[in-house]
Design an enzyme around this catalytic site. Structure first.
Site, PDB file in Angstrom:
ATOM      1  N   GLU A  98     -17.730 -30.971  27.308  1.00  0.00           N
ATOM      2  CA  GLU A  98     -18.835 -31.234  26.395  1.00  0.00           C
ATOM      3  C   GLU A  98     -20.193 -30.926  27.051  1.00  0.00           C
ATOM      4  O   GLU A  98     -21.058 -30.336  26.417  1.00  0.00           O
ATOM      5  CB  GLU A  98     -18.779 -32.727  25.999  1.00  0.00           C
ATOM      6  CG  GLU A  98     -19.812 -33.157  24.997  1.00  0.00           C
ATOM      7  CD  GLU A  98     -19.349 -32.958  23.555  1.00  0.00           C
ATOM      8  OE1 GLU A  98     -18.165 -32.661  23.355  1.00  0.00           O
ATOM      9  OE2 GLU A  98     -20.199 -33.087  22.660  1.00  0.00           O
ATOM     10  N   ASP A  99     -20.346 -31.333  28.298  1.00  0.00           N
ATOM     11  CA  ASP A  99     -21.705 -31.361  28.876  1.00  0.00           C
ATOM     12  C   ASP A  99     -21.967 -30.386  30.013  1.00  0.00           C
ATOM     13  O   ASP A  99     -23.073 -30.366  30.562  1.00  0.00           O
ATOM     14  CB  ASP A  99     -22.012 -32.776  29.427  1.00  0.00           C
ATOM     15  CG  ASP A  99     -21.973 -33.819  28.323  1.00  0.00           C
ATOM     16  OD1 ASP A  99     -22.198 -33.449  27.162  1.00  0.00           O
ATOM     17  OD2 ASP A  99     -21.700 -34.995  28.633  1.00  0.00           O
TER      18      ASP A  99
END
Ligand code: MN
Length: 712
Positions: A77-78
């Protein structure tokens, strides 16, 4: 020491294989690299978050794949890392777990949490189901829980709005999920962490309350631990450990709300946990404990023979322990303890060793994945493990709308869930196209059609079978508003029952003029108006009888007895002022038993029977006590009880009467030709309304046919 990216490490549990350690080490290295330069809101390096989550997973006994996925859970996700990188480095197992956590992160709870929509489909309950339905492998949920636990411990760094939202989401979604997975300790942790933010004042109140309470309770716990340790060992039980547990704050808070804020009504604020070696020791310990302390019968729970749905096992009992203090005791083996604390994670270590993959458990495979959720409600339901959701069912309207109802709901519940107007006008139902009675039990996936009539006409009998509180409430409200006829009937029954004590005549036989006066006095138009108000609760039966039978005039017609009668109150000797006291719950002394007072620390005098086993042997703290007797006037009434001739009837009658604090001054019995026994009794009551209570209570006893007041 402030944490920096270079001093992050993981504590491996003893016995973790070198291979596992090396994989987890590599995952930590990769995650550290991927998150390099990122910081948390606290200002600390981001990597402390996945590391903390991974440490929880290790502590809960999860396998190396899960721990590695925990370290990598935020990378896709990051960070620049993608699933293919993870798969190449750690295999599909870890990659699938990370993928699962990433997808869960995309579920948006905001509409529910903000309360901006009322759609039933996104209740907290449904969101939890959705989460589970999206997850083929329960380890994904466990990673999500570890993620959430760490986020909750660092919530103070976020804005007040985010704190509120996340805390509520944790309380409504994640804590119940932890409970479903049998992770009892985690559920309590999440609840208390959230509670601090959802209701800071409530939290502070409970904290103060419990801190004060525990000061005293800890001394008691030390005593009971010592006592149990000695007694169980002497009885041949292999005791591993005895510990006192205080109830967690959020659960005290919920109980307190139910107990109207009265903390003295909650007697499981503390519990004693006894760990013994074997299952057989559990039962032996229970027997020994019951030998010493009288148990509250309805509080004995055998969760070993019948575990809770989430797998929880233990024996529970609540006893009158030392000093007659009501105490909950939980008995379990170390294995049961570990399972209760760590939940599902612990289960599969013990059963199958560390290698067993949770996703292989048969029932987990029944869970669907996100693609089927996206299609129709029907698919959604088919893919949900019914085992997991035993207490809820899903049914459909003919148009395909999904409704979520408690188990054992009926077509009437469904009708009210659709709309209260549909509920009130319901007069028939079809399940899957077939006509069925309205009290039919609905099953998962049923398609329910409600046939309605033009005018609302609910049936009072529905109250006996509907399952949802909202249906019950709406039916009641309708009868309150519209059920005048019914209310007159029930109001009349209430009044006739009461009148038995006051007058020997039936309602119709009472002087009309007298009734008229009372009706006017209470501002009703006619007798029916008054009866309807009685039936619906707008006026109490006491208000009516007080006017119908003024105390002075009834007393004038009745024999008044003046000999001394016990009040049930106790007088502690040696002080001019009456001292506060408590009747000991262990021996429940009652007049005329010989009694003695025990001066407790802090809470006054406890009054025991002289022979009570729980009476501590500390002569200097015992004080003389006697029952208070007064010379108050009592009314003597003659009562006839007609009852079936059964064993114990007489003792049931007398104990019911004396239980209400009423004296029996004479009694005779005779067998009737009808096979019934007639008991004729003289009762002495301070006020006639107490006789009404006696008659009501006696008529509820099994086998009692009729209770009548007789002329003097
Ligand atoms: Mn995270």
């Amino acid at each position: 020491m402030k944490k920096t990216a270079s001093n992050i490490s993981i504590q491996y549990p003893p016995g973790l294989s070198a291979d596992d350690q090396s994989m987890i080490g590599r995952a930590l290295e990769l995650a550290t690299k991927a998150h390099a330069g990122q910081t948390r809101k606290s200002g600390e390096p981001y990597i402390i978050h996945p590391t903390a989550a991974a440490q929880y997973l290790l502590d809960w006994g999860l396998d190396a794949d899960t721990v590695a996925a925990g370290l990598l859970h935020d990378t896709v996700e990051d960070t620049a890392l993608d699933l293919a990188d993870i798969e190449a480095e750690f295999g599909t197992g870890v990659a699938n777990l990370v993928d699962g956590v990433t997808k869960l992160g995309q579920v948006d709870f905001a509409p529910h949490i903000d309360g901006t929509t009322e759609r039933q489909a996104i209740s907290a309950d449904n969101l939890r189901k959705l989460l589970l339905a999206m997850t083929k492998d329960l380890r994904v949920i466990v990673i999500k829980l570890a993620d959430r636990l760490h986020n909750m411990t660092t919530l103070k760094y976020l804005s007040p709005e985010s704190r509120q939202r996340i805390a509520r989401e944790t309380l409504e979604i994640y804590a119940p999920l932890a409970d479903r997975l049998g992770m009892g300790a985690l559920k309590c942790q999440l609840e208390d962490l959230s509670f601090q933010y959802t209701d800071p004042e409530g939290y502070a109140h409970i904290e103060g309350l419990m801190t004060g309470y525990m000061k005293e309770a800890n001394r008691y716990l030390a005593r009971i631990k010592r006592f149990l340790m000695d007694e169980l060992k002497q009885g041949g039980v292999e005791v591993i450990n005895i510990e006192g547990r205080q109830k967690h704050y959020y659960s005290v808070y919920k109980k307190l709300a139910k107990a109207d804020g009265d903390v003295s009504k909650i007697y499981d604020l503390i519990a004693v946990r006894v760990q013994v070696a074997e299952v057989s020791d559990c039962y032996q310990a229970l027997g020994l404990i019951h030998h010493h302390f009288k148990p509250l019968i309805y509080r004995i729970k055998d969760y070993i023979a019948v575990p809770k749905p989430n797998g929880y096992r233990s024996l529970h009992t609540t006893v009158f322990a030392l000093d007659g203090r009501i105490t909950e005791i939980q008995i379990r083996t170390p294995q049961m303890h570990d399972e209760a604390e760590r939940g599902l994670a612990a289960h599969f270590i013990y059963k199958d060793g560390r290698s067993r993959v949770m996703g292989e458990l048969a029932w987990v495979n029944q869970l669907g994945d996100i693609s089927s959720v996206a299609k129709t409600g029907q698919d959604f339901v088919e893919n949900i493990s019914l085992d997991l959701f035993q207490d809820r069912i899903f049914v459909f309207s003919p148009k395909g709308d999904l409704y979520d109802l408690p188990e054992d709901s009926t077509p009437v519940d469904f009708a009210f869930a659709v709309h209260s107007d549909v509920g009130l006008r319901a007069h028939g139902a079809k399940i899957n196209g077939k006509m069925v009675p309205l009290d039919m039990r609905l099953e998962n996936r049923d398609v329910v059609e409600i046939l309605t009539r033009r005018e609302p006409a609910p049936n009072r009998d529905w109250l006996g079978f509907v399952k949802t509180p909202s249906a019950k409430g709406k039916i009641r409200a309708w009868f309150r508003a519209a059920g005048r006829g019914e209310n007159i009937v029930s109001g009349k029954a209430v009044l006739e029952q009461e009148i038995k004590a006051w007058d020997l005549r039936r309602l119709e036989e009472l002087p009309k003029a007298r009734l008229k006066e009372v009706v006017a006095d209470l501002n009703y138009k006619d007798l029916d108006g008054l009866l309807a108000a009685l039936g619906e609760g707008g006026v109490t039966v006491g208000q009516v009888t007080r006017r119908l039978f003024p105390p002075e005039s009834t007393k004038a017609q009745m024999p008044v007895v003046k000999h001394p009668i016990a009040t049930g109150k106790v007088r502690v000797e040696g002080s001019a002022e009456p001292l506060p006291y408590l009747l000991a719950p262990c021996c429940q002394p009652s007049y005329p038993a010989t009694i003695v007072g025990y001066i407790t620390r802090g809470s006054g005098v406890t009054v025991h029977r002289r022979k009570c086993r729980n009476l501590p042997e500390e002569p200097d703290r015992l004080v003389k006590c006697h029952w208070e007797v007064d010379g108050e006037e009592r009314l003597r009434c003659r009562v006839m009880v007609t009852a079936a001739n059964r064993i114990g009837m007489l003792s049931d009658l007398t104990s019911t009467i004396s239980g209400l604090g009423i004296n029996i001054s004479g009694m005779s019995s005779s067998g009737g030709e009808d096979g019934n026994t007639h008991f004729e009794m003289y009762l002495e009551v301070p006020e006639l309304f107490m006789l009404a209570d006696v008659i009501k209570q006696l008529e509820r006893l099994p086998g009692v046919k009729e209770v009548r007041r007789l002329p003097r």
